[in-house]
Scaffold this active site. Structure first.
Site: not given
Ligand code: MTE
Ligand code: HPA
Ligand code: MOS
Length: 765
Positions: A304, A705
Site C-alpha cells: 500500500r 482511514e
Molecule cells: N474508529 C474507531 N473509533 N476505532 C477504531 O479502532 N479503526 C480505523 C477506522 N476507524 C478505528 C476507527 C481503522 S484502522 C479502520 S481500517 C477502519 O476504521 C475499520 O473500519 P471500517 O472498515 O468499518 O471503516
Molecule cells: N488494508 C488493511 N488491512 C489489510 C490490507 C489492506 O489493504 N491487506 C491486508 N490486510
Molecule cells: Mo485498518 S489499519 O485497515 O485496521
C-alpha cells in the site's frame, strides 16, 4: 440515525471483553517477555516463579501441541520463542495462576539465560546487511531515466518517519473456555475473528470447526488488532486446552505497549523532477520499511505504501522501490492508513523540498499536479478523480489565499509567534490490496414476530459499522430501526471472514447484508403478488406498510412475515458478496486493485510559540469526498478522530527504542498522545457530494482511514511557520515534529544534518 451504541457507551454499560462475567474456576495468564531484543535462549529458570502462591503452571514452547507458528503471510513467527529471541518483549513463557496478581508476580521471578546477539533497529542498516522480510517490491510507470534530462528542476532528499502506538483504549486480551467434544470458545478483542480461529487451530491442532471466536465490540483497534490479537488468544486457548479450565488474559497497558508492534517507521530517499511549468515529470523513491522482527502484515503494508506513493498527483514517470527490512523491534503491523500515510508523507516532502528550492508556495506545485479523471495511477488503475473538484471547493469555500495573506500580516506583526499553513490533498484506495480478501457474508434471520437478527463478519470497534449495517437492513426492508439487531461477531455464524480493516468493512458486510435482505424481500413480496393481483415491481415497503404503486395496501411487515411463516417459507438468508471488477497482477505490478478511491483536501493552520517551540493547531478545514454519506454523524466522527490521530503521529507521538531495542516510551508518561489541548481549535468539514455510481454501499464511500492523512498537513504547516521565523532554517524531513524538534530548528547554530537527527529516535549514536 445516531450510533446504536451511543446510549450504552455514555452510560458505561457497553460490554467489552473485560466486562464478561467470569465462569467459576477461571484462571489468569500472563506472558513473560524476552528481556533483550536479540539473542539465543539457553535456559529458562522458573524455580523461583514456581514458589509463588496460586501458581498453576508455566508453559513454554515445548508444551505447544500443534505448530509453534503464528505468521500469517510468512511463517516466520513462533508463538513462544524456543531458541532464537528476536525482539524485546517476545513471549518466552506463559504463566497461569489462580489470580492475576499471582500470574504477574510469577512472571517477575522468571529468569532467562540468554547469549545476546547484535541488535539492529535501523532499517537502512538491516537492508545493507541483506536482512529483508521478502524480496523488494517495485511500482513503475513510464521511464524516469528518459525523463530526467527533460526536467528543469531536480531535488533530492532523505526522510525519516517514526512509528505510532495504537493506544486503543481497550488493551489486547482474550478469554478461552473449553467446551465439550474438545472444542474451545474464545472471546477475543480482535479485528479478525477468523485470523484468531486459524491461529488457534494451528497451534492447538484443533480443527477450525471446533473453535468459536466471539467478539462483541472493541474499545478501538486502529489496525493493532488486525493480526496481533492472535498471540493473546492463542496463548489463552493453549492454556485452556491443556488445563481444561477457562483462562483469561487482558494485557496491562505497559505489557501491551512493549510486546506489540506499531505503525511502521520508514526511511526513504527521493528524487523529484519538474518542468518549467511546475509539472512533476519524474519521481524516484526508495522506501526502507522498518518491519521489526517478523513479517506480520508488513508485506501488505509495503504494497500500500507503493500504491499511494504519488498521493493525489499524476506523475507520468515513477520508479518506486520498497524494502521490508528485518530489525529487532516488535513486529510492526497495520495502523490506520496501512502504509499509505508513509508513502504520502514522502511525496509531500519531495514537493516541499522543490517548493523551498524554487522559492514558491508548496500549494502551487500541488495544484499543478493533481490527478485527473482518465490519468493512470502507477499501478495501472485509471482514476475517476475528485482531486481537482475537492481542491477547488476548498479554495472557493475557505479561500486559502486570504488565509495566506492574513498569516503574512500576522507574521509581520509578531516576532516571537508565527503562523503557518499547508494544504493537504488525499487520495486513498478502497479494497484490501490483496484481492482475494475482498469478500464477506451476512446471515439474516427474520423471526416470526417480525424482528430481524443479523450476523456478519464485521467487528464493531467504534467506527460505527453495526449502525450502518442496521441501516442497510432497515432501509431495505422498509421497517423501523428498532426491529433490527446486530449480533456479536462469531466464527460459528459467519465463516472465513476477512478482518474488519482496509476501511472496507461496511462496504463488504453491508453489501452482503443487502444481498441477503433483497433475497428475503423478494420472497416475502412474491407471496402477495397473487393476492393483490399486481406485478412484483409495483410493490414496496415503507414504514412497515406494503405499498402498491405508492398506495398503501392492507398488508404490513408483520402480516407479511406471519404469512411467510405459516406457509413454511424460509425466513433466513445468507448473503455473499465479493467485490466485482478488482484485480491486480503482482508480477507486472499493474491492475485495478481498488473498488474506488476517496479524495479530499484539507487546509491546516498552526501557530508556533517561537520562544518555547510549542505549537497549537488553529484550524483544519476540509472538503471531503463522502460519495453520498449514509450516516453523516458517524462519518464526521471518523473524520475528526482520523485528523487528530494523524496530527498526533506527525507532531507529538514519539516511539523511542534505545540502542538495545528496548522501548523507552512504554507508558503514557513518556508517550504523548493528543489531548484536548492538542485537538485543532476548529475542524470544519464540508461534503463533496459525488453522486457518481461507485461500488460503495448505498454510494456512501468508506471513511475509516482516509481522513488520518489530512493530519500530514500539520507537519508541513509547522514547517511553514518555522520558516517564517527563520527563513534559513534547515529542516530535515523527520517526523514527528515534536516541540523539541521545532525548538532545535528555530535556534540550532549549525544546520541540523538530516542523518544525525534521523537516528536519534532509533537509538543509534
Ligand atoms: N474508529 C474507531 N473509533 N476505532 C477504531 O479502532 N479503526 C480505523 C477506522 N476507524 C478505528 C476507527 C481503522 S484502522 C479502520 S481500517 C477502519 O476504521 C475499520 O473500519 P471500517 O472498515 O468499518 O471503516
Ligand atoms: N488494508 C488493511 N488491512 C489489510 C490490507 C489492506 O489493504 N491487506 C491486508 N490486510
Ligand atoms: Mo485498518 S489499519 O485497515 O485496521
Amino acid at each position: 440515525m445516531k450510533n446504536i451504541d451511543a446510549d450504552t457507551h455514555l452510560t458505561g454499560t457497553s460490554v467489552y471483553l473485560d466486562d464478561l462475567p467470569l465462569l467459576q474456576g477461571t484462571l489468569f495468564a500472563a506472558a513473560y517477555g524476552a528481556p533483550v531484543a536479540h539473542g539465543i535462549l539457553r535456559r529458562l529458570d522458573i524455580s523461583e516463579a514456581l514458589q509463588i502462591p496460586g501458581l498453576i503452571r508455566i508453559f513454554t514452547a515445548k508444551d505447544i501441541p500443534g505448530e509453534n507458528q503464528i505468521g500469517g503471510i510468512i511463517p516466520d513467527e513462533p508463538l513462544l520463542a524456543d531458541h532464537h529471541i528476536h525482539f524485546a518483549g517476545m513471549p518466552l513463557a506463559l504463566v497461569v495462576a489462580h489470580n492475576r496478581d499471582a500470574a504477574r508476580a510469577a512472571v517477575k521471578k522468571i529468569q532467562a539465560i540468554i547469549d545476546p546477539l547484535e541488535v539492529i533497529t535501523n532499517p537502512r542498516i538491516a537492508q545493507a546487511r541483506g536482512e529483508l522480510i521478502m524480496p523488494p517490491k517495485s511500482v513503475i510507470q513510464g521511464d524516469t531515466a528518459e525523463a530526467w534530462p527533460r526536467c528543469t528542476h531536480i531535488f533530492e532528499g532523505a526522510i525519516d518517519i517514526n512509528g505510532q502506538e495504537h493506544l486503543y483504549i481497550e488493551t489486547q486480551g482474550a478469554y478461552a473456555i473449553p467446551q465439550e467434544h474438545g472444542a474451545l470458545k474464545v472471546y477475543s478483542s480482535t479485528q479478525g475473528p477468523t485470523a484468531v480461529q486459524r491461529t488457534i487451530a494451528r497451534v492447538s491442532g484443533i480443527p477450525m470447526h471446533r473453535i468459536e471466536v466471539v467478539v462483541t465490540r472493541l474499545g478501538g483497534g486502529f489496525g493493532g488488532k488486525e493480526d496481533q490479537a492472535n498471540t493473546w488468544a492463542a496463548l489463552c486457548a493453549l492454556a485452556a486446552q491443556l488445563l481444561h479450565r477457562p483462562v483469561k488474559y487482558v494485557l496491562h497497558r505497559m505489557e501491551d505497549m512493549t510486546m506489540t508492534g506499531k505503525r511502521h517507521p520508514y526511511m526513504a530517499d527521493f528524487k523529484i523532477g519538474l518542468d518549467a511549468a511546475l509539472k512533476i515529470l519524474a519521481y524516484e523513491v526508495t522506501f526502507f520499511q522498518n518491519a521489526g522482527a517478523s513479517a506480520d502484515l508488513s508485506p501488505a503494508v509495503l504494497q500500500r505504501t507503493l500504491f499511494h506513493c504519488t498521493n493525489a498527483y499524476y506523475i507520468p514517470n515513477v520508479s518506486a522501490t520498497a524494502y521490508s527490512c528485518r530489525t529487532h523491534l516488535p513486529p510492526n503491523t497495520a495502523f490506520r492508513g496501512f502504509g499509505g500515510p508513509q508513502g504520502m508523507y514522502v511525496i509531500e516532502a519531495a514537493i516541499a523540498a522543490a517548493a523551498t528550492g524554487l522559492h514558491i508556495d508548496k500549494a502551487q506545485i500541488q495544484r499543478a499536479n493533481l490527478i485527473q479523471t482518465g490519468d493512470a495511477f502507477p499501478y495501472g488503475q485509471i482514476a475517476e478523480s475528485e482531486a481537482v473538484s475537492s481542491w477547488q471547493k476548498a479554495e472557493s469555500l475557505y479561500e486559502p489565499d486570504k488565509i495566506r495573506a492574513s498569516i503574512h500580516a500576522f507574521n509581520a506583526a509578531h516576532s516571537l509567534v508565527k503562523k503557518g499553513m499547508a494544504l493537504m490533498p488525499i487520495c486513498f484506495g478502497i479494497s484490501f490490496t490483496n484481492t482475494l480478501m475482498n469478500n464477506a457474508r451476512s446471515l439474516v434471520h427474520i423471526y416470526s414476530d417480525g424482528s430481524v437478527g443479523i450476523s456478519t463478519g464485521a467487528v464493531e470497534m467504534g467506527q460505527g459499522v453495526n449502525t450502518k449495517i442496521l441501516q442497510v437492513a432497515a432501509q431495505t426492508f422498509g421497517i423501523s430501526y428498532e426491529r433490527v439487531k446486530i449480533n456479536a461477531t462469531s466464527t460459528y455464524t459467519v465463516a472465513n471472514t476477512s478482518p474488519s480493516a482496509a476501511s472496507a468493512t461496511t462496504d463488504l458486510n453491508g453489501k452482503a447484508t443487502l444481498i441477503a435482505c433483497n433475497a428475503l424481500l423478494e420472497r416475502l413480496l412474491d407471496l402477495i403478488v397473487k393476492d393483490l393481483g399486481v406485478e412484483r415491481k409495483c410493490l414496496s415497503i415503507q414504514q412497515e406498510v406494503v405499498l402498491n404503486n405508492g398506495v398503501p395496501t392492507d398488508w404490513n411487515w408483520v402480516r407479511l412475515v406471519n404469512t411467510a411463516f405459516v406457509q413454511r417459507v424460509a425466513l433466513s438468508e445468507n448473503g455473499h458478496y465479493a467485490t466485482p471488477v478488482i484485480h491486480y497482477d503482482p508480477i507486472s505490478g499493474k491492475g485495478h486493485p481498488f473498488a474506488y478511491h476517496v479524495y479530499g483536501t484539507a487546509i491546516i493552520e498552526v501557530t508556533v510559540d517561537c520562544l518555547r517551540g510549542t505549537y497549537e493547531t488553529d484550524s483544519v478545514k476540509v472538503v471531503h469526498d463522502f460519495g453520498r454519506s449514509m450516516n453523516p454523524d458517524i462519518d464526521r466522527g471518523q473524520i475528526e478522530g482520523g485528523i487528530v490521530q494523524g496530527i498526533g503521529w506527525m507532531t507529538l507521538e514519539e516511539v523511542i527504542y534505545n540502542q538495545e531495542g528496548k522501548l523507552l516510551s512504554n507508558a503514557l508518561s513518556t508517550y504523548k498522545v493528543p489531548d484536548i489541548y492538542a485537538v485543532p481549535k476548529e475542524i470544519l468539514i464540508e461534503h463533496l457530494h459525488t453522486d457518481m455510481d461507485n461500488l460503495a454501499i448505498f454510494r456512501s464511500k468508506a471513511v475509516g482511514e482516509p481522513p488520518l492523512m489530512y493530519g500530514i498537513g500539520a507537519w508541513f504547516a509547522l514547517r511553514d511557520a518555522i520558516l517564517a521565523f527563520r527563513p534559513d532554517a534547515v529542516l530535515p524531513f523527520v517526523a514527528p515534529m515534536t516541540p523539541e524538534k521545532v525548538l532545535m530548528a528555530l535556534y540550532a547554530k549549525q544546520p541540523v544534518p538530516a542523518y544525525e537527527e534521523k537516528v536519534s529516535h532509533l537509538g543509534i549514536d
